[in-house]
Design an enzyme around this catalytic site. Structure first.
Site, PDB file in Angstrom:
ATOM      1  N   LEU A   1      10.964   1.449   7.515  1.00  0.00           N
ATOM      2  CA  LEU A   1      10.327   1.815   6.250  1.00  0.00           C
ATOM      3  C   LEU A   1      11.042   3.044   5.691  1.00  0.00           C
ATOM      4  O   LEU A   1      11.255   4.011   6.424  1.00  0.00           O
ATOM      5  CB  LEU A   1       8.843   2.142   6.463  1.00  0.00           C
ATOM      6  CG  LEU A   1       8.135   2.445   5.141  1.00  0.00           C
ATOM      7  CD1 LEU A   1       7.757   1.146   4.436  1.00  0.00           C
ATOM      8  CD2 LEU A   1       6.928   3.325   5.339  1.00  0.00           C
TER       9      LEU A   1
ATOM     10  N   LYS B   1       6.476  -1.953   2.321  1.00  0.00           N
ATOM     11  CA  LYS B   1       5.251  -1.331   2.849  1.00  0.00           C
ATOM     12  C   LYS B   1       4.084  -2.287   2.630  1.00  0.00           C
ATOM     13  O   LYS B   1       3.219  -2.091   1.765  1.00  0.00           O
ATOM     14  CB  LYS B   1       5.012   0.035   2.184  1.00  0.00           C
ATOM     15  CG  LYS B   1       4.074   0.932   2.983  1.00  0.00           C
ATOM     16  CD  LYS B   1       4.176   2.367   2.506  1.00  0.00           C
ATOM     17  CE  LYS B   1       3.118   3.281   3.113  1.00  0.00           C
ATOM     18  NZ  LYS B   1       3.231   3.512   4.541  1.00  0.00           N
TER      19      LYS B   1
ATOM     20  N   GLU C   1      12.391   3.040  14.292  1.00  0.00           N
ATOM     21  CA  GLU C   1      11.486   4.101  13.822  1.00  0.00           C
ATOM     22  C   GLU C   1      10.349   4.186  14.830  1.00  0.00           C
ATOM     23  O   GLU C   1      10.547   3.911  16.010  1.00  0.00           O
ATOM     24  CB  GLU C   1      11.015   3.803  12.392  1.00  0.00           C
ATOM     25  CG  GLU C   1      10.382   2.447  12.205  1.00  0.00           C
ATOM     26  CD  GLU C   1       9.858   2.211  10.788  1.00  0.00           C
ATOM     27  OE1 GLU C   1       9.683   3.162  10.025  1.00  0.00           O
ATOM     28  OE2 GLU C   1       9.583   1.046  10.457  1.00  0.00           O
TER      29      GLU C   1
ATOM     30  N   TYR D   1       0.829  -1.203   0.000  1.00  0.00           N
ATOM     31  CA  TYR D   1       0.000   0.000   0.000  1.00  0.00           C
ATOM     32  C   TYR D   1       0.863   1.252   0.000  1.00  0.00           C
ATOM     33  O   TYR D   1       2.081   1.187   0.213  1.00  0.00           O
ATOM     34  CB  TYR D   1      -0.967   0.001   1.192  1.00  0.00           C
ATOM     35  CG  TYR D   1      -0.343   0.391   2.505  1.00  0.00           C
ATOM     36  CD1 TYR D   1       0.487  -0.493   3.207  1.00  0.00           C
ATOM     37  CD2 TYR D   1      -0.572   1.643   3.061  1.00  0.00           C
ATOM     38  CE1 TYR D   1       1.066  -0.118   4.407  1.00  0.00           C
ATOM     39  CE2 TYR D   1      -0.002   2.018   4.271  1.00  0.00           C
ATOM     40  CZ  TYR D   1       0.824   1.130   4.934  1.00  0.00           C
ATOM     41  OH  TYR D   1       1.401   1.504   6.113  1.00  0.00           O
TER      42      TYR D   1
END
Ligand SMILES: Cc1ncc(COP(=O)(O)O)c(C=O)c1O
Length: 285
Positions: free
Chosen positions: A206, A149, A182, A32
């Site tokens: 990511l 992702k 992250e 996505y």
């Protein structure tokens, strides 16, 4: 009424139907993207699409739309939904087979879905007005392919929920070596002695487009030094500023971590300077 795109057709969201055998539903087998847009103007469209193409290639889904076709879908969708402050959500799953079986099926068409979701209007780049985020911290328990992702977001969802239940806006994640990776739905930055620092891209992170744009803008501008390197959690707790970044939240300044004050407790001046630059240049991407 929200208009969405499903497999070649624009329609009201109520009319959009997919099979329960869709592998996106059964396995989280899909990729996505979320692309921010303000009054019909997107931010980072091409890097977002490149990341989606990379993700599709990484999991062996053949791209059935070109960049130009995606651009057309996105602009049409924005116009049909009123061109406000909108995030464009794109999802390509491997499609619906006739049975539930782990191996990638052959001759199955990917399911292509796109919709818009409301996002906040950009905040002013003014440290005296910006709201500080509070974040928690926890060990990163997601999979080892965080650079993809994937729509399989349960690991991220569980971490976000942990932060949310602790009354936080986000949660910072660190690996088994106590190194910052992250956040559950954002990339992370710290500032120490005027230097902006963010973790290196690898399989634990990511490759955020907001992160990419900020680094590029900082590099071109040259007035704020930055480093891309490992950051220990001790450094996070001793930082002057901490930020989390994503397409929907842009650069969010963090003022509390695990209930402790970051720096002097107010939104930082480096955030203000960097966010001014981001605001001035984001539509160039
Ligand atoms: C885990 C994770 N990291 C980072 C980001 C930020 O990426 P981007 O700036 O491309 O929105 C996101 C965004 O959703 C995310 O889910």
């Amino acid at each position: 009424m929200s208009i969405v795109y499903l497999n070649g057709t624009f329609m009201p969201i109520e009319d959009a139907k997919i099979s329960p055998l869709d592998r996106g539903f059964l396995f989280g087998d899909g990729i996505y993207e979320v692309i921010p847009s303000y009054d019909g103007k997107t931010v980072g469209l091409e890097p977002h699409m490149q990341r989606m193409f990379d993700g599709l290639a990484a999991i062996g889904i053949k791209s059935t739309r070109t960049l130009e076709e995606w651009k057309e879908i996105i602009q049409t969708l924005l116009a049909k939904n009123g061109n406000g402050n909108l995030g464009v959500y794109l999802q390509v799953s491997r499609g619906a087979d006739v049975k539930r079986y782990h191996a990638y099926p052959e001759n199955v068409e990917p399911t292509i879905f796109a919709m818009t979701t409301a996002i906040k209007a950009p905040v002013e780049a003014d440290a005296s007005k910006a709201k500080g985020f509070s974040v928690g911290t926890t060990q990163d328990m997601r999979w080892k392919r965080c650079q993809i992702k994937s729509t399989a977001l349960l690991g991220n969802v569980m971490h976000f929920q942990e932060g949310y239940e602790g009354g936080n806006d986000e949660i910072l994640l660190y690996n088994a070596d106590n190194i910052l990776t992250e956040a559950s739905s954002s990339n992370a930055f710290i500032v120490k002695d005027g230097v902006v620092i963010t973790p290196v891209l690898d399989n634990q992170i990511l490759p955020g487009i907001t992160r990419k744009l900020i680094l590029d803008i900082l590099e071109k501008d040259g007035s704020i030094p930055f480093e891309v390197r490992d950051i220990t959690m001790e450094e996070v707790f001793n930082a002057d500023e901490v930020w989390v970044t994503s397409s929907s939240k842009e650069l969010a300044p963090v003022t509390t971590i695990d209930g402790k004050t970051v720096g002097n407790g107010s939104v930082g001046k480096v955030w203000e300077a960097a966010f001014k630059l981001y605001t001035a240049h984001k539509f160039e991407y």
